[in-house]
Design a protein around this motif. Structure first.
Motif, PDB file in Angstrom:
ATOM      1  N   ILE A  51      -7.080 -24.551  24.835  1.00 44.06           N
ATOM      2  CA  ILE A  51      -5.827 -24.498  25.796  1.00 44.06           C
ATOM      3  C   ILE A  51      -5.118 -25.347  25.646  1.00 44.06           C
ATOM      4  CG2 ILE A  51      -4.894 -22.827  27.261  1.00 44.06           C
ATOM      5  CD1 ILE A  51      -7.304 -21.640  28.728  1.00 44.06           C
ATOM      6  N   PRO A  52      -3.844 -25.182  24.461  1.00 41.47           N
ATOM      7  CA  PRO A  52      -3.004 -26.431  24.133  1.00 41.47           C
ATOM      8  C   PRO A  52      -1.779 -26.426  25.466  1.00 41.47           C
ATOM      9  CG  PRO A  52      -3.310 -24.910  22.566  1.00 41.47           C
ATOM     10  CD  PRO A  52      -4.329 -24.186  23.399  1.00 41.47           C
ATOM     11  N   THR A  53      -1.608 -27.348  25.984  1.00 36.90           N
ATOM     12  CA  THR A  53      -1.054 -27.562  27.101  1.00 36.90           C
ATOM     13  C   THR A  53      -0.256 -28.273  27.228  1.00 36.90           C
ATOM     14  OG1 THR A  53      -3.137 -26.945  28.580  1.00 36.90           O
ATOM     15  CG2 THR A  53      -1.232 -28.104  29.476  1.00 36.90           C
ATOM     16  N   LEU A  96       9.700 -23.740  21.134  1.00 39.36           N
ATOM     17  CA  LEU A  96       8.931 -24.826  20.260  1.00 39.36           C
ATOM     18  C   LEU A  96       8.164 -25.581  21.798  1.00 39.36           C
ATOM     19  CD1 LEU A  96       7.392 -24.955  17.633  1.00 39.36           C
ATOM     20  CD2 LEU A  96       9.033 -26.892  17.933  1.00 39.36           C
ATOM     21  N   ASP A  97       6.550 -25.077  21.756  1.00 39.26           N
ATOM     22  CA  ASP A  97       6.324 -25.580  22.099  1.00 39.26           C
ATOM     23  C   ASP A  97       5.957 -26.711  22.230  1.00 39.26           C
ATOM     24  OD1 ASP A  97       4.157 -23.390  24.139  1.00 39.26           O
ATOM     25  OD2 ASP A  97       4.430 -23.315  22.001  1.00 39.26           O
ATOM     26  N   THR A  98       5.530 -27.508  20.919  1.00 35.79           N
ATOM     27  CA  THR A  98       5.987 -28.904  21.117  1.00 35.79           C
ATOM     28  C   THR A  98       6.873 -29.845  21.858  1.00 35.79           C
ATOM     29  OG1 THR A  98       6.163 -28.335  18.523  1.00 35.79           O
ATOM     30  CG2 THR A  98       3.800 -28.738  19.558  1.00 35.79           C
ATOM     31  N   ASN A 153       4.065 -12.940  27.908  1.00 35.51           N
ATOM     32  CA  ASN A 153       2.876 -12.827  27.198  1.00 35.51           C
ATOM     33  C   ASN A 153       2.187 -13.882  25.829  1.00 35.51           C
ATOM     34  OD1 ASN A 153       3.132  -9.838  28.064  1.00 35.51           O
ATOM     35  ND2 ASN A 153       4.641  -9.884  25.906  1.00 35.51           N
ATOM     36  N   GLU A 154       2.556 -15.045  25.336  1.00 32.66           N
ATOM     37  CA  GLU A 154       2.214 -15.819  24.761  1.00 32.66           C
ATOM     38  C   GLU A 154       2.058 -17.532  26.361  1.00 32.66           C
ATOM     39  OE1 GLU A 154       4.240 -17.349  21.526  1.00 32.66           O
ATOM     40  OE2 GLU A 154       5.040 -15.293  21.556  1.00 32.66           O
ATOM     41  N   ARG A 155       3.029 -17.524  27.804  1.00 29.82           N
ATOM     42  CA  ARG A 155       2.411 -18.864  27.896  1.00 29.82           C
ATOM     43  C   ARG A 155       2.183 -18.391  29.448  1.00 29.82           C
ATOM     44  NH1 ARG A 155       7.393 -19.119  24.353  1.00 29.82           N
ATOM     45  NH2 ARG A 155       6.499 -20.236  22.666  1.00 29.82           N
ATOM     46  N   LEU A 156       1.218 -19.693  30.007  1.00 31.68           N
ATOM     47  CA  LEU A 156       1.385 -19.598  31.370  1.00 31.68           C
ATOM     48  C   LEU A 156       2.094 -20.908  31.755  1.00 31.68           C
ATOM     49  CD1 LEU A 156      -0.258 -18.313  33.433  1.00 31.68           C
ATOM     50  CD2 LEU A 156      -1.993 -19.776  33.029  1.00 31.68           C
ATOM     51  N   LEU A 159       0.455 -23.709  28.842  1.00 30.19           N
ATOM     52  CA  LEU A 159      -0.312 -23.655  28.674  1.00 30.19           C
ATOM     53  C   LEU A 159      -0.333 -22.078  27.686  1.00 30.19           C
ATOM     54  CD1 LEU A 159      -0.511 -24.833  31.218  1.00 30.19           C
ATOM     55  CD2 LEU A 159      -3.099 -23.773  31.172  1.00 30.19           C
ATOM     56  N   LYS A 160       0.339 -22.568  26.495  1.00 27.24           N
ATOM     57  CA  LYS A 160      -0.092 -21.472  25.365  1.00 27.24           C
ATOM     58  C   LYS A 160      -1.583 -21.075  24.919  1.00 27.24           C
ATOM     59  CE  LYS A 160       1.910 -19.970  22.327  1.00 27.24           C
ATOM     60  NZ  LYS A 160       2.169 -21.023  20.831  1.00 27.24           N
ATOM     61  N   VAL A 161      -1.189 -19.339  25.761  1.00 28.08           N
ATOM     62  CA  VAL A 161      -2.871 -18.959  25.943  1.00 28.08           C
ATOM     63  C   VAL A 161      -3.036 -17.620  24.632  1.00 28.08           C
ATOM     64  CG1 VAL A 161      -3.463 -17.227  27.364  1.00 28.08           C
ATOM     65  CG2 VAL A 161      -2.642 -18.810  28.332  1.00 28.08           C
ATOM     66  N   ASN A 162      -2.150 -17.488  24.125  1.00 32.75           N
ATOM     67  CA  ASN A 162      -1.693 -16.499  23.160  1.00 32.75           C
ATOM     68  C   ASN A 162      -1.095 -16.856  21.860  1.00 32.75           C
ATOM     69  OD1 ASN A 162      -3.391 -14.118  23.727  1.00 32.75           O
ATOM     70  ND2 ASN A 162      -2.337 -13.556  25.249  1.00 32.75           N
TER      71      ASN A 162
END
Length: 494
Positions: free
Chosen positions: A29-31, A90-92, A475-478, A489-492
């Protein structure tokens, strides 16, 4: 004031009787991690806050707030009194949380203070408690805009004892802007002589704009209502138009005061509906189902009206409506089924299951007038299945992980129900996904049948030794908050 109590019951039709378990997945899971420049403001319980209700309300408080109007935007309050907001695009490339409001420094000196709490009232308004008993209503502007405007306080009042904000809504009535705010307190009750001596108080405040057309906005309290109960609600919210409250709790709440005046309290309605005696009893084994139906006294076998097909049953007495009628939970073999009158007062029917093994959840679909009596064989079977589903073996070979964690602190769910998640007090989060089709051919080794879809479970371990203080899902992140970090956390991948 009128109040109605209803009992909440499990809708078993929503349960999947064919669900087996979650299969542990090792997919990463990308964190992503945001280090905070100041610690989250955590207020720990004091010696005087020793009851279970104090623990539920304040000891297990979720310090992270999700903005329902702007997806993937979260807020929290740090030890400097700053209300900080982080929006993820943008997660990164996560930015730093930005300050949108600052609580007065005097608030930190209050000995009985609680944690600061935030409720997003609308797309442009918010309600804030500083933890000392002061309520702020703030005009936020459109929070989803890229502008970094600060929130503007348009109403502020010292309401007395410290509280947390449970919920707030904004609406317009007869051209007047109103905001409804629901506050929670746990207070000493001088009339309570049993138990801990504390009671749970809900204060419902209506604040309205009293300025005339074209004048500067001026907000004042229009109405106050106070309710009391004995348990912290699992859920409490104001109806969207401000016409009532919705409270889900283990024990009932009653109105005690309106605008400072005591309310005459009628006897509260019972939480449970009055139970009637069951019309029939039924029991099952792996091979058959036995039903006992009450009959009027003196009925002969000639007066019994009995009809059975593979999928339907009808049982009654001549001249009366059927006592039991409808579609059976699963097919039976009519030729191998039979009935007999017992002691001239009950009809005993034996139904032979067409497929041995599956446990019936009910006898006739939708009929709630009977009572299921568990046989020794069925009890052993259910015990075996529960043991299988709650195995504590975390090895990959078993593929199953215990669903009810003893160290669970928070639980949440994606708005689109694509996954559910829970976290422990420290470090670990568990993600449970909806069943999805499998690409390879899998077989259930016990039943020898092919498995078409699998529900996956994932485990995320945070790089932190600090307690988890906040836990929210989109829906996408935790989002997971500790005192010094905010993890995304990128879940979806939508």
């Amino acid at each position: 004031m009128a109040a109605s109590n209803y009992s909440l019951k499990v809708n078993r039709e929503l349960l999947d009787p064919g669900f087996e378990s979650y299969r542990l997945s090792l997919d990463a899971i990308p964190t992503y991690n945001v280090e905070l420049d100041a610690a989250v403001e955590e207020v720990k319980l004091k010696d005087t806050q020793y009851t279970l209700e104090h623990m539920r309300a304040f000891g297990m408080y979720n310090y992270l707030h999700l903005d329902p109007w702007y997806e993937d935007s979260v807020l929290f309050v740090d030890c400097k009194g700053r209300v900080l907001s982080l929006s993820v695009t943008l997660d990164t490339a996560l930015g730093k949380p930005r300050e949108v409001f600052r609580i007065s420094a005097d608030s930190s000196r209050c000995e009985d203070r609680l944690c600061a709490s935030v409720s997003l009232t609308s797309a442009t308004w918010a309600a804030l408690s500083d933890g000392t008993g002061r309520l702020h209503l703030l005009r936020t502007g459109k929070r989803g805009d890229s502008s970094h405007s600060k929130w503007e306080p348009l109403f502020s009042e010292d309401t007395g004892e410290p509280f947390t904000v449970l919920h707030s809504v904004s609406h317009v009535q007869a051209g007047v802007h109103n905001m409804e705010v629901l506050l929670l307190r746990i207070q000493k009750d001088p009339q309570e002589t049993k138990g801990s001596g504390f009671s749970v108080s809900l204060e419902w405040i209506t604040v309205a704009n009293t300025a005339g057309h074209g004048q500067e906005k001026s907000y004042e309290v229009r109405k106050r209502r106070v309710l009391r109960g004995k348990s912290v609600p699992h859920y409490a919210a104001v109806e969207p138009r401000g016409r009532g409250l919705m409270v889900a709790s283990e024990k009932p709440f009653v109105f005690t005061h309106v605008d400072g005046r005591p309310v005459e309290r009628p006897e509260p309605e019972p939480m449970e509906e009055e139970k009637t005696d069951p019309i029939y009893f039924w029991q099952q084994t792996a091979e058959d189902v036995t039903v006992c139906v009450r009959l009027p006294e003196g009925v002969t076998k000639e007066e019994v009206q009995y009809r059975l097909t593979a999928d339907n049953v009808s049982i009654g007495v001549q001249g009366f409506p059927p006592l039991l009628q409808g579609q059976l939970f699963a097919p039976v073999d009519p030729e191998a089924s039979a009935w007999i009158i017992r002691d001239n007062k009950s009809l005993e029917v034996t139904l032979q299951k067409r497929s041995e093994g599956p446990v019936w959840a009910e006898l006739v679909m939708g009929d709630r007038r009977g009572e299921h009596v568990m046989s020794d064989e069925q009890a052993a079977l259910i015990h075996q299945r529960l043991t299988h589903l709650t195995s504590e073996d975390l090895s990959v070979s078993s593929g199953y992980v215990q669903a009810s964690k003893r160290d669970k602190k928070f639980a949440t769910c994606a708005p689109n129900f694509s996954y559910a998640s829970l976290c422990e007090c420290l470090r670990r989060a568990f993600i449970y996904r909806q069943p999805s089709p499998v690409e390879t051919v899998l077989f259930n080794r016990k039943q020898g049948r092919q498995v078409g879809q699998v529900a996956k479970q994932q485990v995320a371990s945070l790089d932190s030794d600090k307690p988890i203080l906040g836990f929210r899902a989109t829906n996408e992140r935790l989002y997971i908050l500790t005192s010094s970090n905010l993890f995304v956390l990128k879940v979806n991948n939508n």
